[in-house]
Design a protein around this motif. Structure first.
Motif, PDB file in Angstrom:
ATOM      1  N   ASP A 159      24.098  30.709  20.296  1.00  0.00           N
ATOM      2  CA  ASP A 159      24.195  30.990  21.726  1.00  0.00           C
ATOM      3  C   ASP A 159      25.318  30.117  22.267  1.00  0.00           C
ATOM      4  O   ASP A 159      25.187  28.888  22.331  1.00  0.00           O
ATOM      5  N   GLY A 160      26.443  30.736  22.617  1.00  0.00           N
ATOM      6  CA  GLY A 160      27.580  29.975  23.115  1.00  0.00           C
ATOM      7  C   GLY A 160      27.915  30.345  24.546  1.00  0.00           C
ATOM      8  O   GLY A 160      27.919  31.531  24.898  1.00  0.00           O
ATOM      9  N   LEU A 161      28.178  29.358  25.368  1.00  0.00           N
ATOM     10  CA  LEU A 161      28.589  29.589  26.750  1.00  0.00           C
ATOM     11  C   LEU A 161      30.069  29.268  26.859  1.00  0.00           C
ATOM     12  O   LEU A 161      30.495  28.143  26.581  1.00  0.00           O
ATOM     13  N   PHE A 162      30.850  30.270  27.251  1.00  0.00           N
ATOM     14  CA  PHE A 162      32.302  30.116  27.297  1.00  0.00           C
ATOM     15  C   PHE A 162      32.806  30.054  28.731  1.00  0.00           C
ATOM     16  O   PHE A 162      32.337  30.783  29.601  1.00  0.00           O
ATOM     17  N   THR A 163      33.777  29.188  28.963  1.00  0.00           N
ATOM     18  CA  THR A 163      34.492  29.122  30.219  1.00  0.00           C
ATOM     19  C   THR A 163      35.789  29.913  30.061  1.00  0.00           C
ATOM     20  O   THR A 163      36.487  29.732  29.055  1.00  0.00           O
TER      21      THR A 163
ATOM     22  N   VAL B 299      17.500  20.138  15.698  1.00  0.00           N
ATOM     23  CA  VAL B 299      18.852  20.449  15.233  1.00  0.00           C
ATOM     24  C   VAL B 299      19.855  20.506  16.388  1.00  0.00           C
ATOM     25  O   VAL B 299      20.942  19.930  16.317  1.00  0.00           O
ATOM     26  N   ASN B 300      19.489  21.186  17.452  1.00  0.00           N
ATOM     27  CA  ASN B 300      20.406  21.357  18.575  1.00  0.00           C
ATOM     28  C   ASN B 300      20.489  20.106  19.443  1.00  0.00           C
ATOM     29  O   ASN B 300      19.478  19.448  19.711  1.00  0.00           O
ATOM     30  N   THR B 301      21.708  19.785  19.877  1.00  0.00           N
ATOM     31  CA  THR B 301      21.960  18.611  20.713  1.00  0.00           C
ATOM     32  C   THR B 301      22.920  19.008  21.835  1.00  0.00           C
ATOM     33  O   THR B 301      23.276  20.176  21.983  1.00  0.00           O
ATOM     34  N   SER B 302      23.377  18.019  22.581  1.00  0.00           N
ATOM     35  CA  SER B 302      24.369  18.281  23.618  1.00  0.00           C
ATOM     36  C   SER B 302      25.748  18.547  23.025  1.00  0.00           C
ATOM     37  O   SER B 302      26.657  18.995  23.718  1.00  0.00           O
ATOM     38  N   ALA B 303      25.913  18.281  21.716  1.00  0.00           N
ATOM     39  CA  ALA B 303      27.146  18.636  21.017  1.00  0.00           C
ATOM     40  C   ALA B 303      27.130  20.137  20.714  1.00  0.00           C
ATOM     41  O   ALA B 303      26.186  20.843  21.078  1.00  0.00           O
ATOM     42  N   LEU B 304      28.160  20.626  20.033  1.00  0.00           N
ATOM     43  CA  LEU B 304      28.236  22.042  19.675  1.00  0.00           C
ATOM     44  C   LEU B 304      27.739  22.232  18.252  1.00  0.00           C
ATOM     45  O   LEU B 304      28.270  21.627  17.315  1.00  0.00           O
ATOM     46  N   GLU B 305      26.712  23.072  18.070  1.00  0.00           N
ATOM     47  CA  GLU B 305      26.202  23.418  16.748  1.00  0.00           C
ATOM     48  C   GLU B 305      26.505  24.884  16.459  1.00  0.00           C
ATOM     49  O   GLU B 305      26.231  25.746  17.305  1.00  0.00           O
ATOM     50  N   TYR B 306      27.034  25.168  15.272  1.00  0.00           N
ATOM     51  CA  TYR B 306      27.428  26.547  14.961  1.00  0.00           C
ATOM     52  C   TYR B 306      27.572  26.700  13.444  1.00  0.00           C
ATOM     53  O   TYR B 306      27.354  25.769  12.675  1.00  0.00           O
TER      54      TYR B 306
ATOM     55  N   ALA C 198      39.072  28.770  28.009  1.00  0.00           N
ATOM     56  CA  ALA C 198      38.824  27.613  27.146  1.00  0.00           C
ATOM     57  C   ALA C 198      38.910  28.017  25.673  1.00  0.00           C
ATOM     58  O   ALA C 198      38.568  29.134  25.304  1.00  0.00           O
ATOM     59  N   SER C 199      39.373  27.090  24.820  1.00  0.00           N
ATOM     60  CA  SER C 199      39.535  27.389  23.402  1.00  0.00           C
ATOM     61  C   SER C 199      38.244  27.191  22.612  1.00  0.00           C
ATOM     62  O   SER C 199      38.103  27.710  21.506  1.00  0.00           O
ATOM     63  N   VAL C 200      37.302  26.432  23.163  1.00  0.00           N
ATOM     64  CA  VAL C 200      36.004  26.216  22.514  1.00  0.00           C
ATOM     65  C   VAL C 200      34.907  26.454  23.547  1.00  0.00           C
ATOM     66  O   VAL C 200      35.149  26.347  24.755  1.00  0.00           O
ATOM     67  N   PRO C 201      33.691  26.782  23.109  1.00  0.00           N
ATOM     68  CA  PRO C 201      32.617  27.005  24.077  1.00  0.00           C
ATOM     69  C   PRO C 201      32.220  25.735  24.812  1.00  0.00           C
ATOM     70  O   PRO C 201      32.375  24.625  24.304  1.00  0.00           O
ATOM     71  N   GLN C 202      31.695  25.901  25.993  1.00  0.00           N
ATOM     72  CA  GLN C 202      31.196  24.773  26.777  1.00  0.00           C
ATOM     73  C   GLN C 202      29.913  24.231  26.156  1.00  0.00           C
ATOM     74  O   GLN C 202      29.695  23.020  26.104  1.00  0.00           O
TER      75      GLN C 202
END
Length: 216
Positions: A134-138, A171-178, A141-145
């Motif tokens: 689940d990615g939220l994009f601005t 597993v999920n944090t405030s960082a980006l997991e993918y 932007a080159s990477v998801p928020q």
């Protein structure tokens, strides 16, 4: 990747080795200026594959990338072809020696929120479970928020249904997991985490498939 694929000399990203080890599926560059398509190559030996071309039936004028196939030949991939109409980006089809048929979006995955995009799909070997992001994009932007891993399980109705986010709470944090990669028994999970400018590959385990994932 292309150094080991005879006959292919372009960018190659996000490779998938089929469960029997005979075919590599990959996509061309996902740069916004590029035409991103899915390709395939067949194995010659442990170090060499022969390029067979673009996969028939799966590519569109939009981005088509990140293929994943279960042992029965069901293929899942990411495409932006209909996002403007239905906010869906994960599709499925039937893969057979470089041809994909019955292509359709996977229901039950999208949150239905504008700028929220699902990507990096991975199907379990038995085809019962999908791992994705689940990615939220601005815009621009080159990477998801934000980016977190999510899971959906095939129900008795044949459709996929999202599990509660608690299964991946460790597993999920405030960082980006993918970029999830799951073991055949679904008890070992590898994924990428981007924290600031630092990236790393992480590993999480669990004792059985009914348990939540442990701390990576």
């Amino acid at each position: 990747l292309y150094a080991g694929v005879i006959g292919y000399l372009d960018d190659a990203m996000e490779p998938l080795l089929t469960r029997d080890g005979t075919i590599i599926i990959f996509n061309s560059s996902n740069d916004p200026s590029a035409q991103t398509d899915l390709h395939w190559a067949e194995r010659v030996d442990d170090f060499t594959f022969v390029y067979r071309g673009k996969i028939d039936g799966v590519n569109s004028p939009a981005l088509d990338a990140v293929g994943s196939i279960d042992t029965a030949g069901n293929m899942y991939f990411v495409t932006t072809r209909s996002y403007a109409q239905d906010l869906m980006t994960i599709y499925r089809g039937r893969f057979n020696h470089g041809v994909v048929s019955d292509v359709a979006p996977v229901k039950g995955i999208s949150l239905g929120v504008p700028l929220q995009v699902n990507f990096d799909v991975e199907v379990s070997a038995d085809g019962t479970t999908l791992y994705f992001v689940d990615g939220l994009f601005t815009p621009g932007a080159s990477v998801p928020q934000t980016a977190d891993l999510a899971v959906a399980v095939r129900g008795a109705d044949g459709e996929f249904h999202r599990l509660n986010s608690s299964v991946l709470a460790a597993v999920n944090t405030s960082a980006l997991e993918y970029a999830a990669c799951i073991s055949e028994d679904q008890r070992e999970l590898f994924f990428t985490r981007l924290e600031g400018t630092q990236t790393g590959i992480y590993r999480s385990t669990r004792p059985d498939t009914t348990s939540d994932w442990g701390t990576p």
